[in-house]
Design a protein around this motif. Sequence first.
Motif, PDB file in Angstrom:
ATOM      1  N   ARG A 142      31.604  58.479  49.391  1.00  0.00           N
ATOM      2  CA  ARG A 142      32.998  58.048  49.544  1.00  0.00           C
ATOM      3  C   ARG A 142      33.325  57.658  50.964  1.00  0.00           C
ATOM      4  NH1 ARG A 142      37.409  60.740  51.599  1.00  0.00           N
ATOM      5  NH2 ARG A 142      39.496  60.220  50.795  1.00  0.00           N
ATOM      6  N   TYR A 187      32.866  49.222  47.355  1.00  0.00           N
ATOM      7  CA  TYR A 187      31.579  49.758  47.757  1.00  0.00           C
ATOM      8  C   TYR A 187      30.489  48.819  47.232  1.00  0.00           C
ATOM      9  CZ  TYR A 187      34.026  54.166  48.748  1.00  0.00           C
ATOM     10  OH  TYR A 187      34.881  55.118  49.244  1.00  0.00           O
ATOM     11  N   GLU A 188      29.579  48.427  48.108  1.00  0.00           N
ATOM     12  CA  GLU A 188      28.408  47.628  47.723  1.00  0.00           C
ATOM     13  C   GLU A 188      28.774  46.449  46.815  1.00  0.00           C
ATOM     14  OE1 GLU A 188      25.696  47.132  48.757  1.00  0.00           O
ATOM     15  OE2 GLU A 188      24.634  48.909  49.447  1.00  0.00           O
ATOM     16  N   VAL A 222      31.983  48.322  51.892  1.00  0.00           N
ATOM     17  CA  VAL A 222      31.365  49.515  52.456  1.00  0.00           C
ATOM     18  C   VAL A 222      29.944  49.576  51.913  1.00  0.00           C
ATOM     19  CG1 VAL A 222      31.435  52.028  52.616  1.00  0.00           C
ATOM     20  CG2 VAL A 222      33.576  50.726  52.612  1.00  0.00           C
ATOM     21  N   GLY A 255      26.082  50.764  51.057  1.00  0.00           N
ATOM     22  CA  GLY A 255      25.503  52.041  50.678  1.00  0.00           C
ATOM     23  C   GLY A 255      24.549  52.551  51.742  1.00  0.00           C
ATOM     24  N   ARG A 312      27.326  55.341  57.586  1.00  0.00           N
ATOM     25  CA  ARG A 312      28.482  54.786  56.888  1.00  0.00           C
ATOM     26  C   ARG A 312      29.236  53.842  57.805  1.00  0.00           C
ATOM     27  NH1 ARG A 312      27.341  54.672  53.105  1.00  0.00           N
ATOM     28  NH2 ARG A 312      27.452  56.765  52.221  1.00  0.00           N
TER      29      ARG A 312
END
Length: 444
Positions: free
Chosen positions: A274, A321-322, A330, A332, A338
């Motif tokens: 996250r 994400y990705e 963001v 992986g 991160r």
Amino acid sequence: MTDYLTAHPEIHTIRIAACDLNGQPRGKRLPARFAGKAEQGGTRFPMSVLNLDIWGDDIENSPLVFASGDPDGTLHPTERGYVPMPWLDAPSALLPVWMSHDDGTPFAGDPRHALAAVQDRYKARGLTPVVATELEFYLIDDSGDELRVPASPRSGKRRLGADTLSLRTLDAFDGFFTELYDACEAMDIPADAAISESGWGQFEINLMHQDDALKAADDAWLFKMLVHGLARKHGFAASFMAKPYPDYAGNGMHTHFSVLDNDGNNIFDDGTARGSDDLLAAVAGCLRAIPASGLIFAPHGNSYDRMVPGAHAPTSICWAYENRTAAVRVPGGSPKARRIEHRVAGGDINPYLMLAAVLGAALTGIEDALTPPDPITGNAYDLDLPQMPDSWQAAIAELETSTVMHRILPQQLIENLILTKRQEATKYAQLERADQIALYLDTV
């Protein structure tokens, strides 16, 4: 810095250059024997020179020109010092400079000072952004009426097709890329992996992450100069313009960044996929500022040809994400690494303004403890989402009425940029398509 010239007696001329609002180097050529004066006392040229339009003309009604008597600013060397200029025939060196008033205060219209101010705001909070950039460009044969893929120096043939991640395509231009990497090493530009991209004759080179946003912007600015110059030396053009071909993918300039605290910890890492609350706040800050930053991420008339659905450039204001269809991604991998990837900017941007806008937006999100909307899944082009400005005029209007950008950039720079882009938009609309392409091919 004179030690550099002492160690390189073959250099007889130097260039002294600052970056204007369009990312163009503006400055002077000097015999090397006069370099000491420029280093110690600085050099001078009009403040308005950092606020010319893309043709190099004064901006009408600019407060920097006749209204104030077109005064000079003083330019002193940046921390970079001299760098070689291996694309020129004669041994030469470039001395990057930035502009201040005579009393030493930074000139607010200098884009490098704008980024320095954002970086200083991070430092005041005990934070350090770590930045990497990815630059896409085309190699182009522009010797005829139509732009074409250059013939391979090895086979003499033209590869008429996309060849993503093809070693064969890279090897076809091995002489150019070998000289490019040698030049990057000499110029202290941290060039990493090169790949062939999805457009005909399109490539991408990544510049390694570093904990100095000013150096990252310097590297990108110098890299673009280098690629332009070396390509001409090899008999073809290189272009970072957003959309040189209407039917092929455009050129982007993505940036990856994380933020370290005083102990060297990545504040975006909470040990999970996250990411931390600071990561989410930074994402929210980036999303909030995208409409008002549109003129920085897409600064030219041709920029908006790239911002169309399904063309490998984001058009919706969203994150994920990705997911490479989102504006803010963001990636992986290990939580320790991160980071945020900001995917909006075209290859035709000013690196200093682009990084100031991205990093400044993220910081405002952290300062305001923002919460982003839910991350998207699937294809962003197919979803009902807020859209970015889809025209030059819309982007100008968004910046003019923005409140968040006034927390990121100086008022004078914003006003100068709006005046510049209004003038350019008027002149650009009068050009035929071929003249529009010719305008940007070598400049941006």
